[in-house]
Design a protein around this motif. Structure first.
Motif: not given
Length: 320
Positions: A73, A90, A115
């Motif tokens: 992330l 991401a 994400a």
């Protein structure tokens, strides 16, 4: 399956086991994110600094890991030159056993959830037609920036170790010598990598993490020391005893010592060490785009041939 959690050391052990099983049945699915050695290297060198930005999910069948997803992330980290690098999107590393390929849809759905709202990138294998079809069905498209001349996609390469006579004798120039990581020490081992890959986030803390990862052997962590004490090049070899394969990861040369044949000699010596340790085959991954010919030329020159490559895909944030 297990819920989304932070990636742990115990997870890496399970993931390496899956990598070994995939290698045994479909080596053409070898992936630079999901090989036995790459998993150890990526976890070990980065988990202390970046582990809080990693999420994972594991899928099991009858108690055995059959697929995993590792989401990177948005994160910021410090480089060796004092600057910081921020990654706003991401990225997903993943692997599914070919006997459980249908789990790819669950992997994709999990990634899209964890994400959500971010630009999402992934590197499925170019030879994995089923996975490519499923990523496309979920709105992922070929990433044009990653496929340019300077693209960052990887290809994996392999060569047999049964006969190394074609490579000649791994003799270094006068004044240079081979060292193991234990002989060189932590500071020198880290400096060798940072010099080769500057600017780099690698630190002594990251090195200690690498040393604690499953499969690390200091006798297979090889460096070349120059007459002035500088580490001219280095590599780690990861021995997968189940498949009798070994992997070079990473490989790097100090800019002042490139184009002198040192890396080639180190690789040849390393292959002899790997064979003595029980390996019958060697693998290595490298950048595959046209603008990165040096590493490919080095590996082709010591008998490697390509076996697989990435197919970069992206889902833009605006697509939901």
């Amino acid at each position: 399956m297990t819920d989304s959690e932070l990636l742990t050391h115990a997870d890496i052990v399970l993931m390496q086991g899956l990598a070994q099983r995939v290698t045994a049945v479909r080596q053409d699915l070898l992936n630079a994110d999901a090989s036995y050695g790459e998993l150890a290297w990526n976890w070990g060198r980065n988990h202390a600094a970046l582990g809080a930005h990693w999420r994972r999910r594991l899928w099991f069948h009858e108690g055995e890991l059959t697929a995993w997803a590792w989401a990177h992330l948005p994160r910021t980290y410090r480089l060796s030159d004092g600057t910081e690098k921020h990654l706003a999107g991401a990225y997903l590393a993943y692997q599914a056993h070919p006997a459980h390929a249908g789990l790819v849809d669950e992997v994709i759905e999990w990634f899209d959830d964890v994400a959500a709202g971010l630009e999402r990138t992934v590197l499925p294998g170019a030879g994995d037609a089923f996975a490519l079809e499923r990523w496309a069905a979920h709105g992922y498209v070929t990433d044009p920036s990653a496929l340019g001349d300077a693209g960052s996609w990887m290809q994996c390469n392999v060569r047999e170790l049964t006969d190394l006579t074609d490579l000649g004798d791994p003799t270094l120039p006068a004044g240079f010598r081979f060292r193991t990581a234990d002989e060189a020490g932590p500071e020198a081992a880290v400096r060798a990598h940072v010099d080769a890959w500057s600017p780099s986030p690698y630190t002594v803390e990251g090195y200690e993490g690498v040393r604690r990862t499953p499969g690390y052997r200091s006798d297979l962590h090889l460096l070349v020391e120059s007459p002035d004490g500088t580490m001219a090049c280095s590599t780690i070899m990861w021995l997968d005893e189940a498949n009798k394969t070994a992997e070079f990861e990473p490989v790097g040369t100090h800019p002042a010592h490139r184009r002198r044949g040192l890396a080639r000699t180190m690789l040849v010596h390393g292959m002899h060490l790997a064979r003595a340790a029980g390996a019958v085959q060697m693998t290595v991954c490298c950048l595959g785009a046209p603008g990165h010919p040096a590493a490919r030329g080095l590996y082709y020159g010591v008998g490697f041939r390509p076996i697989s490559r990435d197919a970069p895909m992206i889902k833009y944030a605006t697509t939901g």
